[in-house]
Write a protein that holds these residues in place. Structure first.
Motif, mmCIF file in Angstrom:
data_model
loop_
_atom_site.group_PDB
_atom_site.id
_atom_site.type_symbol
_atom_site.label_atom_id
_atom_site.label_comp_id
_atom_site.label_asym_id
_atom_site.label_seq_id
_atom_site.Cartn_x
_atom_site.Cartn_y
_atom_site.Cartn_z
ATOM 1 N N SER A 140 75.047 12.385 65.153
ATOM 2 C CA SER A 140 74.278 13.029 64.093
ATOM 3 C C SER A 140 75.238 13.520 63.019
ATOM 4 C CB SER A 140 73.459 14.197 64.654
ATOM 5 O OG SER A 140 72.541 14.672 63.695
ATOM 6 N N LEU A 141 75.074 12.998 61.815
ATOM 7 C CA LEU A 141 76.023 13.253 60.729
ATOM 8 C C LEU A 141 75.340 14.012 59.596
ATOM 9 C CD1 LEU A 141 78.999 12.394 59.846
ATOM 10 C CD2 LEU A 141 77.850 10.660 58.456
ATOM 11 N N PRO A 142 75.717 15.276 59.355
ATOM 12 C CA PRO A 142 75.147 15.996 58.209
ATOM 13 C C PRO A 142 75.716 15.467 56.903
ATOM 14 C CG PRO A 142 76.790 17.344 59.307
ATOM 15 C CD PRO A 142 76.635 16.104 60.141
ATOM 16 N N MET A 143 74.935 15.560 55.847
ATOM 17 C CA MET A 143 75.408 15.108 54.542
ATOM 18 C C MET A 143 76.571 15.968 54.053
ATOM 19 S SD MET A 143 73.331 12.549 53.644
ATOM 20 C CE MET A 143 73.197 12.425 51.868
ATOM 21 N N ARG A 144 76.517 17.277 54.383
ATOM 22 C CA ARG A 144 77.575 18.209 53.985
ATOM 23 C C ARG A 144 78.010 19.021 55.199
ATOM 24 N NH1 ARG A 144 78.076 19.237 48.459
ATOM 25 N NH2 ARG A 144 76.582 18.133 47.147
ATOM 26 N N ASP A 145 79.204 19.585 55.123
ATOM 27 C CA ASP A 145 79.663 20.392 56.243
ATOM 28 C C ASP A 145 79.071 21.799 56.162
ATOM 29 O OD1 ASP A 145 81.197 21.970 54.494
ATOM 30 O OD2 ASP A 145 82.986 20.749 54.789
ATOM 31 N N ALA A 146 79.367 22.613 57.169
ATOM 32 C CA ALA A 146 78.759 23.940 57.276
ATOM 33 C C ALA A 146 79.617 25.037 56.668
ATOM 34 C CB ALA A 146 78.483 24.259 58.746
#
Length: 644
Positions: A140-146
């Protein structure tokens, strides 16, 4: 560094274990007791498309109805066939481990489910580290980091053109050169854009050359500055990318000619010319804005500004970029694009982020996601799950062989199912134009414009070009292959009915519409009579025959399917060292190209690459010719022997 070293050692061990497997095993589920197979993904398009859905990482696998029979897994051995081996020195264990560390630092941790490793014949792939059930999240790859900076993980066209983003230097050069709209410019990229605009509009999945060029520039920029201190943002990702894609964008004219009259060769030539022209227009302007844009030293600049590097970057984007429908964006997804293709696997899904209660509505720079956790792209285990130690696949490539070769540089290898039938090997798609139905028709009445208007009402495809495909959207008993008339799309049948209306039938259609206020246009969903239907069927058959004749082109002599079989056998023999047997077929350029010029390793490698590409080309052209002949014959049988 210690963590990277440990990960490298683990992945090296995984690579060695996989190397002992002669071919990877892929799974698909069928209903027990002779029931119908589960629905397989439909034919893919030009670009990997991320489906839109909702869910979370802890979602349970889809529940099965208690009334269904239990499924059993049937293993089939197959692998995509590429146009060459893995280039040396790429995707080392250290590079793989570095990407894993880079992803983990940005909140992407999948080590308890999967690991990346080199897979023989397929480059890098994802392998299950434990048994995965159907529906389990694999990656699962978010578009942006946290982080507070919300730095992008996915390399999108928006990220490449953001003057405050990771590619700020490139973005400023693009803006200075006038190659992208400025912040106060509402004009969108058109077909006249120096970067190519939107092309191939006749196809179901048009080519967005502007976004492709922007991402290709981003790849080159990140690669050129991957050794800077500090390195570029996506350095660990771009250095892992293979330096040879193998798609038709990288083939030379001699190799493309082996496809004979296949439209995939035509599309490849048009793309090469289009992107070469884009490079000729944009690179001088970019380098005037920033002469060190593609490297601080001359050697780096020369390597990244060359035509060959540009074609590689474009081919990489065409093969790896995902399209995000909601955002109308293209992007490269580090890690996700390392999972290899299988037609029976799952597609990835774009999942919405959750609301951020602490978000400030006045924040800028986050766009539509200012008050949400960044959306993520998720791949889940498919039907039947994935056993530990086996490769995890992702369905992203075209299911037809020619389209797969055009975009990705491989085709589907023969794979027999449990009953011994051929699976994906003979799936093809061919674009066929109905203009021949007009050209060869009776134009004495001068009413072509009326027929074209009727065709426009019946079918939205103004080009009158349609895709004949034997790819079935379901895994049926025939191995997922449609046959004969079933390969003709409904829109094509409707257009053919409109184009073959006789003068009296045109008058009948016009009269019926004029007799009632608000009457709908003639949609050709059904023929007016039996004779009308026969004319429509024969018009499509003629168009197929015209398309088939187009494979007999200069440069590569015309061949029948039987002759193509003999050439394929000779190419295989040549690959096994039986040169004399292979060259027994006189005058075939596909064979003479594959003989090394000398005994040098480089010459032998070039010859082997040409042999593999010639084999792929002959397989594709043979299958397309057989499909056209099969459909034409079926239509003629359906209509009767004589033209009404």
């Amino acid at each position: 560094m210690a963590a990277a070293t440990r990960a490298a050692a683990l992945l090296l061990g995984g690579a060695r274990a996989l190397a002992r497997r002669p071919r990877h095993v892929r799974w698909r589920a069928v209903a027990s007791g002779g029931g119908d197979a589960r629905e397989a993904p439909s034919r893919g398009g030009r670009t990997r498309t991320a489906k839109v859905g909702t869910g979370d990482d802890d979602a349970s696998p889809p529940s099965s109805s208690s009334s269904r029979r239990p499924r059993r897994r049937v293993a089939t051995t197959s692998r995509p066939r590429g146009g060459g081996g893995d280039p040396p020195g790429e995707a080392s264990a250290h590079q793989i481990a570095s990407l894993v560390v880079w992803l983990r630092a940005r909140g992407v941790d999948f080590g308890d489910r999967a690991a990346f490793a080199r897979v023989r014949g397929m480059g890098v792939g994802g392998v299950a580290t434990r048994d995965l059930d159907e529906g389990d999240v694999v990656f699962s790859l978010p578009m942006r980091d946290a982080t507070p900076a919300r730095a992008p993980i996915v390399m999108t066209t928006a990220a490449v053109t953001d003057v405050d983003g990771p590619c700020a230097r490139l973005a400023r050069a693009l803006a200075s050169a006038g190659l992208v709209p400025r912040a106060d410019d509402d004009a969108d990229a058109s077909s006249e854009s120096p970067l190519g605009g939107s092309r191939e509009s006749d196809h179901e999945f048009p080519l967005d050359a502007t976004r492709t060029s922007l991402l290709a520039l981003g790849v080159l920029h990140e690669s050129a500055h991957s050794r800077d201190d500090p390195p570029s943002h996506w350095a660990t990702y771009v250095t892992l990318l293979p330096r040879r894609v193998g798609s038709l964008m990288e083939w030379d004219e001699r190799e493309l000619s082996a496809l004979q009259g296949s439209r995939h060769a035509t599309r490849a030539r048009e793309r090469i010319a289009l992107f070469d022209d884009a490079r000729a227009k944009c690179f001088p302007a970019l380098l005037r804005a920033d002469e060190s844009l593609f490297g601080e030293d001359e050697a780096t600049r020369r390597a990244h500004e060359s035509p060959r590097a540009w074609r590689w970057a474009v081919a990489t984007v065409l093969a790896r970029a995902f399209y995000f429908p909601d955002a109308n964006e293209h992007g490269l997804c580090p890690g996700l694009d390392l999972f290899n293709h299988c037609s029976e696997a799952e597609k990835c899904v774009v999942e919405d982020g959750t609301a951020d209660d602490e978000g400030d509505e006045g924040d800028e720079g986050e766009g539509k996601y200012a008050h949400k956790e960044a959306p993520r792209v998720t791949l889940r285990a498919g039907v039947g799950g994935v056993p530990a130690g086996t490769q995890i696949f992702h369905d992203y490539a075209d299911h037809a062989r020619g389209g797969c070769l055009l975009e990705f540089g491989f085709t589907h290898a023969p794979s027999a199912d449990a009953a011994g039938r051929d699976g994906r090997a003979d799936l093809h798609a061919v674009d066929v134009s109905l203009w021949s139905a007009l050209i060869e028709g009776d134009d004495d009445d001068g009413r072509i414009d009326e027929r074209l208007a009727a065709a426009s009402d019946a079918s939205p495809r103004r080009s009158l070009t349609y895709e004949l495909s034997n790819v079935s959207p379901r895994w049926a008993k025939d191995g997922g292959r449609k046959r004969g008339v079933d390969c003709v799309p409904i829109d094509m049948m409707r257009a053919a009915r409109a184009l073959t209306l006789s003068a009296s039938e045109l008058d009948e259609v016009k009269s019926a519409r004029a007799s009632r206020v608000g009457a709908p246009a003639f949609d050709a969903s059904a023929p007016l009579n039996e004779t009308h239907e026969k004319r429509a069927l024969l018009a499509i058959a003629r168009a197929c025959r015209v398309e088939r004749a187009g494979y007999d082109v200069e440069g590569v002599a015309a061949t029948t399917a039987e002759e193509d079989d003999a050439i394929l056998d000779a190419l295989r023999a040549l690959g096994e060292g039986e040169g004399a047997a292979a060259l027994a077929i006189d005058g075939r350029p596909e064979l003479s190209w594959c003989v090394p010029d000398d005994d040098a390793d480089a010459a032998r490698e070039r010859a082997e690459t040409r042999r593999l590409r010639a084999s792929l080309a002959v397989e594709v052209r043979r299958g397309e010719k057989l499909l056209l002949e099969e459909v034409a014959a079926a239509l003629e049988r359906e209509a009767g022997a004589e033209d009404p």
